[in-house]
Design an enzyme around this catalytic site. Structure first.
Site, PDB file in Angstrom:
ATOM      1  N   CYS A   1      34.133  -8.887  39.801  1.00 18.56           N
ATOM      2  CA  CYS A   1      34.353 -10.337  39.858  1.00 18.56           C
ATOM      3  C   CYS A   1      35.848 -10.967  40.044  1.00 18.56           C
ATOM      4  CB  CYS A   1      33.357 -11.302  39.054  1.00 18.56           C
ATOM      5  SG  CYS A   1      33.269 -12.876  39.313  1.00 18.56           S
TER       6      CYS A   1
ATOM      7  N   HIS B   1      28.224  -9.155  39.617  1.00 19.90           N
ATOM      8  CA  HIS B   1      28.171  -8.587  38.297  1.00 19.90           C
ATOM      9  C   HIS B   1      27.095  -7.343  38.119  1.00 19.90           C
ATOM     10  CE1 HIS B   1      30.938 -11.382  36.127  1.00 19.90           C
ATOM     11  NE2 HIS B   1      30.455 -12.113  37.296  1.00 19.90           N
TER      12      HIS B   1
ATOM     13  N   GLU C   1      26.382  -5.578  35.678  1.00 17.61           N
ATOM     14  CA  GLU C   1      26.069  -5.413  34.434  1.00 17.61           C
ATOM     15  C   GLU C   1      24.735  -6.357  34.104  1.00 17.61           C
ATOM     16  OE1 GLU C   1      29.533  -8.468  34.070  1.00 17.61           O
ATOM     17  OE2 GLU C   1      28.827  -6.775  35.463  1.00 17.61           O
TER      18      GLU C   1
ATOM     19  N   SER D   1      23.516  -6.222   1.148  1.00 22.40           N
ATOM     20  CA  SER D   1      22.916  -7.204   1.456  1.00 22.40           C
ATOM     21  C   SER D   1      21.441  -7.243   1.811  1.00 22.40           C
ATOM     22  CB  SER D   1      23.550  -8.085   2.512  1.00 22.40           C
ATOM     23  OG  SER D   1      23.272  -7.385   3.657  1.00 22.40           O
ATOM     24  N   GLY D   2      21.017  -5.947   1.959  1.00 29.92           N
ATOM     25  CA  GLY D   2      19.578  -5.680   2.445  1.00 29.92           C
ATOM     26  C   GLY D   2      19.586  -5.836   3.969  1.00 29.92           C
ATOM     27  N   GLY D   3      20.587  -6.377   4.464  1.00 32.26           N
ATOM     28  CA  GLY D   3      20.653  -6.307   6.007  1.00 32.26           C
ATOM     29  C   GLY D   3      20.806  -4.977   6.800  1.00 32.26           C
ATOM     30  N   VAL D   4      20.638  -4.942   7.932  1.00 30.54           N
ATOM     31  CA  VAL D   4      20.576  -3.890   8.889  1.00 30.54           C
ATOM     32  C   VAL D   4      21.750  -3.285   8.749  1.00 30.54           C
ATOM     33  CG1 VAL D   4      20.437  -2.827  11.315  1.00 30.54           C
ATOM     34  CG2 VAL D   4      18.830  -4.685  10.327  1.00 30.54           C
ATOM     35  N   ASP D   5      23.015  -3.882   8.977  1.00 30.66           N
ATOM     36  CA  ASP D   5      24.236  -3.356   9.096  1.00 30.66           C
ATOM     37  C   ASP D   5      24.789  -2.565   7.748  1.00 30.66           C
ATOM     38  OD1 ASP D   5      24.117  -4.537  11.545  1.00 30.66           O
ATOM     39  OD2 ASP D   5      25.208  -6.484  11.192  1.00 30.66           O
ATOM     40  N   SER D   6      24.838  -3.666   6.575  1.00 31.81           N
ATOM     41  CA  SER D   6      25.197  -2.932   5.386  1.00 31.81           C
ATOM     42  C   SER D   6      24.450  -1.795   4.959  1.00 31.81           C
ATOM     43  CB  SER D   6      25.277  -3.934   4.250  1.00 31.81           C
ATOM     44  OG  SER D   6      23.844  -4.386   3.865  1.00 31.81           O
TER      45      SER D   6
END
Length: 509
Positions: A79, A167, A169, A221-226
């Site tokens: 583009c 585009h 993508e 934190s109990g979250g996915v990332d941590s």
């Protein structure tokens, strides 16, 4: 050194999507602001120039340093990137009579073009631009067209430099991934060996080299990332990792115990801090949502810091930062004004004089989950719904008390349990319960009641930027409402939120 595709960002809303598609081809890539690259790294096999909301004819249009890579490695302009290539070499770019936005079909394809190999005539592509190339330099060869855009794609003769005005993508470009694969695998010669397994192997090796025998603390934190960050750091440095999990008193029901158990099962040194009373005291009488967030964030830092000070000779703070956080902190026009401080334990590195280690900083969320699966993170933890840093503190409208938290925890647990049982949990991007500052009259056992009202909310979304409410079956809603009213003391009315974002937000505060 790992092979890499470099993506230069000119401010397009689709830039992250380019990176995700390249990685789906198992080729590693990184996004950099177009003006942040001063030299070409040795391991870069090719460069992709993103789109942009700007016009190449604007006086302050983004101007990349083409001389750094053009003719040295293959280049693909998308583009704006394509239009800039044409414009900078003497071509003509001007405003389209009407903005070219939406679906189009390829009416001409150069069958000899390496970029277009395997792409079918009449294949659908997605246009999104106000300018168009109306005249190409003599060294440019047309490789594809649509009915309304003659120079939809081109190649510069004598070098592996390409441009396309659509585009590839986005999902609506039916064979866009084929074109990207042709570029990164065939034209750039990338082997496509970047997988979750190779990422784990390389990251563990690098962490061991970087950290040595140093101690690292990680805020869980109990979250996915941590959680995935904890598993990865644990594999690399084992006993030198110390996880600190602060129970703010605003977590979901039994969350503290389940996270502690999960970490202990794989041998993580995890320290659990039951700090609910401290948070309740600080939040007493506070009703303003922003004040609640700030109090929760500041109190979290105080509690975390106090616990961390008990550990001796700690040199690093681990964080679950992921790639979208990194990209958003260094956008095209300079650093962002705000940082998700509670998510990333903001202020602690300076306060504690610690260095930062972020083992997931180059992964997208779906890649984090894939890596977590290979590391053995339980499925329920990996695919849990998003949960805000301030927790139930922003799902209790008005002031917060321990009794209100108890009520909402019970309501939330019943709602999520019933979604799972009915097979709807993973069809929702996020489901939550809200305790309203409303009491209403009811009748229970021939007696008049005057108790609380709760709202249930379930939404579908891709990234949380927009969301639509989920059309849950009436039977499921009826069963859930009945169970909540019968089992949760203090609730006699349940409502279902059918607002979309925008104009509403997903959370109520």
């Amino acid at each position: 050194m790992e092979e890499m595709i470099l993506i230069l960002d000119f401010g397009s809303q689709y830039t992250q999507l380019i990176a995700r598609k390249v990685r789906e081809i198992h080729v590693y890539c990184e996004i950099k602001p177009f003006n942040a690259v001063k030299e070409l790294p040795e391991n870069v096999k090719g460069v992709i120039l993103s789109g942009s909301p700007a016009s190449v004819n604007d006086p302050d249009a983004p101007v990349p340093a083409l001389e750094l890579w053009r003719g040295k490695v293959p280049v693909l302009g998308v583009c704006y990137g394509a239009q800039y290539l044409a414009h900078s070499l003497g071509g003509k770019v001007q405003s389209s009579p009407s903005r070219e936005y939406g679906r189009a079909r390829l009416s001409y394809i150069d069958s000899g073009s390496r970029l277009m190999q395997g792409v079918d005539l009449q294949s659908q592509v997605w246009m999104s631009h106000g300018d168009t190339i109306v005249g190409m330099p003599g060294s440019f060869r047309k490789i594809c067209s649509t009915d309304s855009v003659e120079f939809a794609g081109f190649k510069i003769e004598g070098e592996e430099t390409y441009g396309i005005q659509f585009h590839p993508e986005v999902h609506h470009s039916e064979q866009g991934v084929r074109m990207l694969s042709n570029f990164v695998r065939d034209i750039c010669g990338c082997k496509g060996e970047w997988t979750s397994e190779s990422f784990i192997e390389a990251t563990v090796r690098d962490l061991r080299e970087k950290l040595g025998d140093d101690k690292v603390i990680l805020g869980l934190s109990g979250g996915v990332d941590s959680t995935v960050a904890a598993y990865l750091l644990n594999r690399a440095i084992g006993k030198n990792l110390y996880g600190i999990f602060v129970d703010t008193g605003l977590l979901r029901k039994d969350e503290f115990e389940s996270v502690m158990t999960s970490c202990q099962q794989i041998g993580i040194n995890v320290i659990g801090v039951k700090a609910g009373p401290i948070f309740y005291e600080k939040l007493k009488g506070v009703t303003d949502p922003e004040k609640k967030r700030k109090i929760i964030g500041a109190t979290f830092i105080e509690v975390f810091d106090a616990e961390a000070q008990k550990l001796k000779d700690v040199k690093w703070l681990g964080q679950g930062t992921i790639y979208p956080d990194v990209i958003e902190s260094a956008p095209v026009k300079g650093p962002s004004a705000t940082i998700k401080s509670h998510h990333n334990v903001g202020g602690l590195p300076e306060r504690m004089n610690l260095k930062i280690v972020e083992p997931l900083r180059f992964l997208f969320k779906d890649e984090v989950r894939e890596v977590g699966g290979k590391l053995g993170v339980p499925h329920d933890l990996l695919y849990r719904h998003p949960f805000p840093g301030p927790g139930l503190g922003i799902r209790i409208l008005g002031d917060i008390t321990e009794e209100k938290v108890r009520i909402l925890q019970e309501v939330d647990a019943i709602f999520l349990k019933n979604l799972r049982k009915a097979g709807w949990y993973h069809k929702c991007w996020q489901a939550l319960s809200v305790l309203l500052p409303v009491r209403s009259v009811g009748v229970m056992g021939d007696e008049r009641t005057y108790e609380n009202c709760v709202a249930l909310r379930a939404v579908t979304s891709v990234d949380g930027m927009t969301a639509d409410w989920v059309h849950l079956p009436y039977d499921l809603l009826a069963e859930t409402s009945s169970e909540i009213i019968n089992k949760v003391r203090g609730v006699n009315r349940v409502v279902y939120d059918i607002s979309s974002k925008p104009p509403a937000t997903i959370e109520w505060e």
